[in-house]
Write a protein that holds these residues in place. Sequence first.
Motif, mmCIF file in Angstrom:
data_model
loop_
_atom_site.group_PDB
_atom_site.id
_atom_site.type_symbol
_atom_site.label_atom_id
_atom_site.label_comp_id
_atom_site.label_asym_id
_atom_site.label_seq_id
_atom_site.Cartn_x
_atom_site.Cartn_y
_atom_site.Cartn_z
ATOM 1 N N GLY A 104 -8.871 -5.957 2.280
ATOM 2 C CA GLY A 104 -7.926 -6.612 1.719
ATOM 3 C C GLY A 104 -6.781 -5.465 1.703
ATOM 4 N N GLY A 105 -7.281 -4.269 0.899
ATOM 5 C CA GLY A 105 -6.255 -3.239 0.703
ATOM 6 C C GLY A 105 -5.679 -2.804 1.998
ATOM 7 N N LEU A 106 -6.622 -2.581 2.922
ATOM 8 C CA LEU A 106 -6.123 -2.280 3.968
ATOM 9 C C LEU A 106 -5.240 -3.188 4.805
ATOM 10 N N ALA A 107 -5.345 -4.348 4.707
ATOM 11 C CA ALA A 107 -4.446 -5.483 5.346
ATOM 12 C C ALA A 107 -2.979 -5.234 4.707
ATOM 13 N N CYS A 108 -3.096 -5.055 3.346
ATOM 14 C CA CYS A 108 -1.832 -4.787 2.621
ATOM 15 C C CYS A 108 -1.144 -3.567 3.071
ATOM 16 N N LEU A 109 -1.554 -2.567 3.247
ATOM 17 C CA LEU A 109 -1.411 -1.371 3.647
ATOM 18 C C LEU A 109 -0.830 -1.190 4.895
ATOM 19 N N GLU A 110 -1.602 -2.056 5.859
ATOM 20 C CA GLU A 110 -0.937 -2.328 7.227
ATOM 21 C C GLU A 110 0.370 -3.004 7.225
#
Length: 254
Positions: A104-110
């Motif tokens: 989820g953190g990576l999706a937000c960073l993307e």
Amino acid sequence: MEAAAAASDETLAAVFAQLKPHTIALLDVLRSRSPASNSAAASSLRAMGAFFRSVPAPALQPCFDYTAFPLLMLLDAAVQCRKEGKAAGQGVGELVITDAIAEGGLACLELLLTKCRLTSLNQMVALLKKLTSGAILSPSEASEEFRLGIIRCFRAMILQLQSCSDKSCSCNQATVLPTSPIILSSEIGSVVHPKHSAKPEECLLAFLRSENASPAVGHWLSLLLQNLRHQEVTVAAQVLERNHCSHCVFLLPR
């Protein structure tokens, strides 16, 4: 002019107010290490992602550093957990970043990198270092979704790079793919790329074409070429190769 500046300040304040509780929740999960904080972080990541999809890029750009900081801290912790084999939730009182929160953190960073441009070389170097630490995790250490999320963040970053206005700069010798790609992930299909005025003080494309960046660029191309079955990875590899062709020893299949 004053009215426009006041409206801009009000917009920035509104964006900051929306982001603040979510960034605090992400930092809390790193401090408290409790199940309750993990639940709050998961909820905040969902809300943050929804907000990123709805907010205009010019309004989000001034908050880039503030927003990226907890997401990158979360990425650091997720990578460390996976190196130590703690992603599944072992260890009482230890910091554990579950797959759901890490992804989820990576999706937000993307999403953040899709809407915002890097504005300094220091930002790029720091981001590349953190993404690389996740990209080199083995399949036994991290899920495929996590490792692909890392590559999607890298892809979003390089697709935002543009040539500078200096005609003599080496960046203007590069072949750059369009910076408004079709986003394949259904989660970010609604993201748009409005033009805004965020311009880096240093030419980031020129840095990627420099000898100093050759080891990092070659390493990333190697990682991307190992994952060419994903179309997002193919696009990222093409951009990187075409903007570093004079130094890179890796060639994409034609």
